[in-house]
Design a protein around this motif. Structure first.
Motif, PDB file in Angstrom:
ATOM      1  N   LEU A 265       0.818  -1.214   0.000  1.00  0.00           N
ATOM      2  CA  LEU A 265       0.000   0.000   0.000  1.00  0.00           C
ATOM      3  C   LEU A 265       0.852   1.265   0.000  1.00  0.00           C
ATOM      4  CD1 LEU A 265      -2.836  -1.022   2.487  1.00  0.00           C
ATOM      5  CD2 LEU A 265      -3.064  -0.618   0.033  1.00  0.00           C
ATOM      6  N   GLU A 266       2.069   1.169   0.527  1.00  0.00           N
ATOM      7  CA  GLU A 266       2.945   2.340   0.566  1.00  0.00           C
ATOM      8  C   GLU A 266       3.386   2.788  -0.821  1.00  0.00           C
ATOM      9  OE1 GLU A 266       6.230   1.526   3.099  1.00  0.00           O
ATOM     10  OE2 GLU A 266       5.035   1.501   4.943  1.00  0.00           O
ATOM     11  N   VAL A 267       3.384   1.871  -1.778  1.00  0.00           N
ATOM     12  CA  VAL A 267       3.888   2.228  -3.106  1.00  0.00           C
ATOM     13  C   VAL A 267       2.771   2.462  -4.119  1.00  0.00           C
ATOM     14  CG1 VAL A 267       6.043   0.992  -2.740  1.00  0.00           C
ATOM     15  CG2 VAL A 267       4.143  -0.188  -3.842  1.00  0.00           C
ATOM     16  N   ILE A 268       1.549   2.421  -3.675  1.00  0.00           N
ATOM     17  CA  ILE A 268       0.448   2.709  -4.595  1.00  0.00           C
ATOM     18  C   ILE A 268      -0.333   3.913  -4.089  1.00  0.00           C
ATOM     19  CG2 ILE A 268       0.233   0.324  -5.362  1.00  0.00           C
ATOM     20  CD1 ILE A 268      -2.086  -0.052  -3.510  1.00  0.00           C
ATOM     21  N   GLU A 269      -1.072   4.503  -4.955  1.00  0.00           N
ATOM     22  CA  GLU A 269      -1.879   5.660  -4.582  1.00  0.00           C
ATOM     23  C   GLU A 269      -2.993   5.220  -3.644  1.00  0.00           C
ATOM     24  OE1 GLU A 269      -1.304   8.038  -8.813  1.00  0.00           O
ATOM     25  OE2 GLU A 269      -3.276   7.314  -8.177  1.00  0.00           O
ATOM     26  N   GLN A 270      -3.272   6.056  -2.678  1.00  0.00           N
ATOM     27  CA  GLN A 270      -4.307   5.720  -1.705  1.00  0.00           C
ATOM     28  C   GLN A 270      -5.712   6.017  -2.230  1.00  0.00           C
ATOM     29  OE1 GLN A 270      -3.565   4.107   1.167  1.00  0.00           O
ATOM     30  NE2 GLN A 270      -1.531   4.076   0.250  1.00  0.00           N
ATOM     31  N   ASP A 271      -5.816   6.943  -3.197  1.00  0.00           N
ATOM     32  CA  ASP A 271      -7.137   7.288  -3.732  1.00  0.00           C
ATOM     33  C   ASP A 271      -7.704   6.125  -4.524  1.00  0.00           C
ATOM     34  OD1 ASP A 271      -6.013  10.638  -4.473  1.00  0.00           O
ATOM     35  OD2 ASP A 271      -6.917   9.812  -2.656  1.00  0.00           O
ATOM     36  N   GLN A 272      -8.916   5.787  -4.249  1.00  0.00           N
ATOM     37  CA  GLN A 272      -9.592   4.709  -4.957  1.00  0.00           C
ATOM     38  C   GLN A 272     -10.795   5.263  -5.702  1.00  0.00           C
ATOM     39  OE1 GLN A 272     -10.090   2.441  -1.238  1.00  0.00           O
ATOM     40  NE2 GLN A 272      -9.190   0.734  -2.331  1.00  0.00           N
ATOM     41  N   GLU A 273     -11.066   4.697  -6.849  1.00  0.00           N
ATOM     42  CA  GLU A 273     -12.218   5.144  -7.612  1.00  0.00           C
ATOM     43  C   GLU A 273     -13.505   4.668  -6.946  1.00  0.00           C
ATOM     44  OE1 GLU A 273     -12.023   3.869 -11.575  1.00  0.00           O
ATOM     45  OE2 GLU A 273     -10.227   5.015 -12.076  1.00  0.00           O
ATOM     46  N   TRP A 274     -14.494   5.529  -6.981  1.00  0.00           N
ATOM     47  CA  TRP A 274     -15.815   5.130  -6.510  1.00  0.00           C
ATOM     48  C   TRP A 274     -16.582   4.548  -7.686  1.00  0.00           C
ATOM     49  CZ3 TRP A 274     -17.418   5.371  -1.478  1.00  0.00           C
ATOM     50  CH2 TRP A 274     -16.586   6.074  -0.605  1.00  0.00           C
ATOM     51  N   VAL A 275     -17.171   3.401  -7.478  1.00  0.00           N
ATOM     52  CA  VAL A 275     -17.940   2.760  -8.542  1.00  0.00           C
ATOM     53  C   VAL A 275     -19.358   2.525  -8.048  1.00  0.00           C
ATOM     54  CG1 VAL A 275     -15.925   1.630  -9.521  1.00  0.00           C
ATOM     55  CG2 VAL A 275     -17.261   0.443  -7.785  1.00  0.00           C
ATOM     56  N   GLU A 276     -20.295   2.509  -8.976  1.00  0.00           N
ATOM     57  CA  GLU A 276     -21.681   2.267  -8.604  1.00  0.00           C
ATOM     58  C   GLU A 276     -21.853   0.800  -8.250  1.00  0.00           C
ATOM     59  OE1 GLU A 276     -26.137   2.503 -10.519  1.00  0.00           O
ATOM     60  OE2 GLU A 276     -24.593   3.919 -11.187  1.00  0.00           O
ATOM     61  N   HIS A 277     -22.205   0.550  -6.993  1.00  0.00           N
ATOM     62  CA  HIS A 277     -22.326  -0.821  -6.517  1.00  0.00           C
ATOM     63  C   HIS A 277     -23.781  -1.308  -6.574  1.00  0.00           C
ATOM     64  CE1 HIS A 277     -21.091  -4.393  -4.339  1.00  0.00           C
ATOM     65  NE2 HIS A 277     -22.135  -4.231  -3.548  1.00  0.00           N
ATOM     66  N   GLU A 278     -24.705  -0.435  -6.226  1.00  0.00           N
ATOM     67  CA  GLU A 278     -26.111  -0.819  -6.307  1.00  0.00           C
ATOM     68  C   GLU A 278     -26.946   0.441  -6.474  1.00  0.00           C
ATOM     69  OE1 GLU A 278     -27.664  -1.154  -1.763  1.00  0.00           O
ATOM     70  OE2 GLU A 278     -26.304  -2.754  -2.428  1.00  0.00           O
ATOM     71  N   ARG A 279     -28.132   0.260  -6.998  1.00  0.00           N
ATOM     72  CA  ARG A 279     -29.022   1.393  -7.243  1.00  0.00           C
ATOM     73  C   ARG A 279     -30.432   1.006  -6.794  1.00  0.00           C
ATOM     74  NH1 ARG A 279     -29.301   5.322 -11.755  1.00  0.00           N
ATOM     75  NH2 ARG A 279     -27.399   4.340 -12.526  1.00  0.00           N
ATOM     76  N   SER A 280     -31.097   1.928  -6.115  1.00  0.00           N
ATOM     77  CA  SER A 280     -32.510   1.715  -5.774  1.00  0.00           C
ATOM     78  C   SER A 280     -33.317   2.837  -6.411  1.00  0.00           C
ATOM     79  CB  SER A 280     -32.712   1.717  -4.252  1.00  0.00           C
ATOM     80  OG  SER A 280     -32.381   2.978  -3.711  1.00  0.00           O
ATOM     81  N   GLU A 281     -34.508   2.521  -6.844  1.00  0.00           N
ATOM     82  CA  GLU A 281     -35.308   3.509  -7.568  1.00  0.00           C
ATOM     83  C   GLU A 281     -36.779   3.333  -7.211  1.00  0.00           C
ATOM     84  OE1 GLU A 281     -36.067   3.489 -12.052  1.00  0.00           O
ATOM     85  OE2 GLU A 281     -34.332   4.820 -11.822  1.00  0.00           O
ATOM     86  N   LEU A 282     -37.437   4.439  -6.959  1.00  0.00           N
ATOM     87  CA  LEU A 282     -38.858   4.433  -6.630  1.00  0.00           C
ATOM     88  C   LEU A 282     -39.615   5.116  -7.758  1.00  0.00           C
ATOM     89  CD1 LEU A 282     -41.197   3.986  -4.602  1.00  0.00           C
ATOM     90  CD2 LEU A 282     -40.652   6.248  -3.655  1.00  0.00           C
ATOM     91  N   THR A 283     -40.643   4.452  -8.278  1.00  0.00           N
ATOM     92  CA  THR A 283     -41.452   5.017  -9.361  1.00  0.00           C
ATOM     93  C   THR A 283     -42.880   5.205  -8.862  1.00  0.00           C
ATOM     94  OG1 THR A 283     -40.130   3.876 -11.017  1.00  0.00           O
ATOM     95  CG2 THR A 283     -42.282   4.669 -11.709  1.00  0.00           C
ATOM     96  N   GLU A 284     -43.434   6.365  -9.116  1.00  0.00           N
ATOM     97  CA  GLU A 284     -44.811   6.618  -8.710  1.00  0.00           C
ATOM     98  C   GLU A 284     -45.514   7.434  -9.782  1.00  0.00           C
ATOM     99  OE1 GLU A 284     -44.685  10.397  -5.871  1.00  0.00           O
ATOM    100  OE2 GLU A 284     -43.469   8.732  -5.091  1.00  0.00           O
ATOM    101  N   LYS A 285     -46.839   7.282  -9.800  1.00  0.00           N
ATOM    102  CA  LYS A 285     -47.628   8.007 -10.781  1.00  0.00           C
ATOM    103  C   LYS A 285     -47.704   9.471 -10.395  1.00  0.00           C
ATOM    104  CE  LYS A 285     -50.551   4.059 -11.939  1.00  0.00           C
ATOM    105  NZ  LYS A 285     -51.943   3.540 -11.983  1.00  0.00           N
ATOM    106  N   GLY A 286     -47.818  10.304 -11.410  1.00  0.00           N
ATOM    107  CA  GLY A 286     -47.969  11.714 -11.118  1.00  0.00           C
ATOM    108  C   GLY A 286     -47.906  12.530 -12.382  1.00  0.00           C
ATOM    109  N   VAL A 287     -48.065  13.826 -12.226  1.00  0.00           N
ATOM    110  CA  VAL A 287     -48.029  14.747 -13.353  1.00  0.00           C
ATOM    111  C   VAL A 287     -46.697  15.476 -13.331  1.00  0.00           C
ATOM    112  CG1 VAL A 287     -49.104  16.732 -14.460  1.00  0.00           C
ATOM    113  CG2 VAL A 287     -50.520  15.026 -13.294  1.00  0.00           C
ATOM    114  N   MET A 288     -45.953  15.384 -14.427  1.00  0.00           N
ATOM    115  CA  MET A 288     -44.666  16.050 -14.540  1.00  0.00           C
ATOM    116  C   MET A 288     -44.881  17.402 -15.197  1.00  0.00           C
ATOM    117  SD  MET A 288     -42.644  13.698 -13.375  1.00  0.00           S
ATOM    118  CE  MET A 288     -41.021  14.154 -13.948  1.00  0.00           C
TER     119      MET A 288
END
Length: 288
Positions: free
Chosen positions: A89-112
């Motif tokens: 770990l001393e010889v590599i960069e400490q910054d790590q990329e953030w990756v999308e691991h999971e997604r939750s989504e709520l859908t509801e009826k309505g007027v846009m």
């Protein structure tokens, strides 16, 4: 005898230098050739030999000549596999990329606004990519090397080779480089140390010889020949320090005898001789 002071003795004779002193490197064609061919074969490498005989300068000079990108890890103070991980770990960069691991989504009826349809609300959970320290190092090396060879070097293996846990960990690293996730990085490992049986220790208890089929070793790196010691002596005093040496053969014979032609010892003794010569204005041969 003339002694030009524009070059300091400690810049010429460097017994403890971790980097290759290119102006004082003595070619060792038989070892360099072996190491180059072993490198190109794709095997993981073992470079071994007594302390002070030039193993580190040998592999660094050869790798530089071959355009290899490498990271060196010194196992001198490693007592556990965790210590090795921290070292990586001393010889590599400490910054790590953030990756999308999971997604939750709520859908509801309505007027846009301006339209009729569904409106959405939800959240995204991001986690750090779960890569081991060694995987990160391999990816970092491959990114830097591009199409060149990339090598992870474990130095001073003698300080860790008798630790069963560390040996098991190092075996796992060798095998991991054949995994799908790491195979594409095309990274080799080079083990450097004193013991003559490094390969035997690494392959011990490996009943299917999966390690031995992946590792090759070059001939033991030994002391210099007398001619090579002569080149080192002449390069340092005559070419770099511009010192005209009387009784050259006698001085050389004394140095060869006292150092047993071990490169580090030659550098050390010649440095002390150069300091005395600088002070006295003359070169005094070492006494038995």
């Amino acid at each position: 005898m003339e002694f030009f002071r524009d070059v300091r003795p400690e810049d010429v004779f460097t017994p403890r230098s971790a980097t290759v002193n290119k102006s004082m490197y003595v070619d060792r064609p038989e070892y360099e050739r072996e190491l180059k061919y072993a490198l190109r074969s794709g095997y993981h490498l073992i470079v071994y030999g007594d302390s002070g005989c030039g193993k580190s300068w040998l592999y660094k000079k050869t790798f530089d000549n071959e355009g290899v990108d490498y990271a060196t890890l010194d196992l001198n103070n490693c007592k556990t596999p965790d210590d090795v991980e921290l070292l990586i770990l001393e010889v590599i960069e400490q910054d790590q990329e953030w990756v999308e691991h999971e997604r939750s989504e709520l859908t509801e009826k309505g007027v846009m606004p301006y339209d009729v349809g569904r409106k959405k609300s939800g959240s995204r959970t991001l986690r750090k990519a779960q890569l081991s320290a060694f995987e990160k190092l391999c990816k970092k090396l491959r990114s830097a090397a591009k199409r060149r060879r990339a090598i992870v070097v474990f130095e001073n293996l003698e300080h860790a080779i008798m630790n069963d846990d560390i040996v098991t960990y190092l075996r796992s690293l060798v095998l991991s480089l054949d995994d799908v996730s790491l195979c594409k990085e095309n990274v080799q490992i080079c083990f450097v140390g004193v013991p003559h049986d490094i390969k035997g220790i690494l392959t011990e208890e490996n009943r299917y010889q999966t390690i031995s089929n992946r590792v090759t070793e070059i001939s033991e790196v030994s002391r210099l020949t007398r001619d090579q010691a002569k080149i080192l002596f002449r390069q340092g005093f005559e070419q770099r320090l511009q010192m005209e040496i009387e009784a050259f053969d006698y001085c050389l014979s004394q140095i060869v005898y006292l150092t047993d032609r071990i490169p580090q010892y030659i550098h050390d003794l010649c440095l002390r001789i150069a300091f005395v010569a600088e002070e006295r204005g003359e070169l005094c041969p070492p006494r038995l």
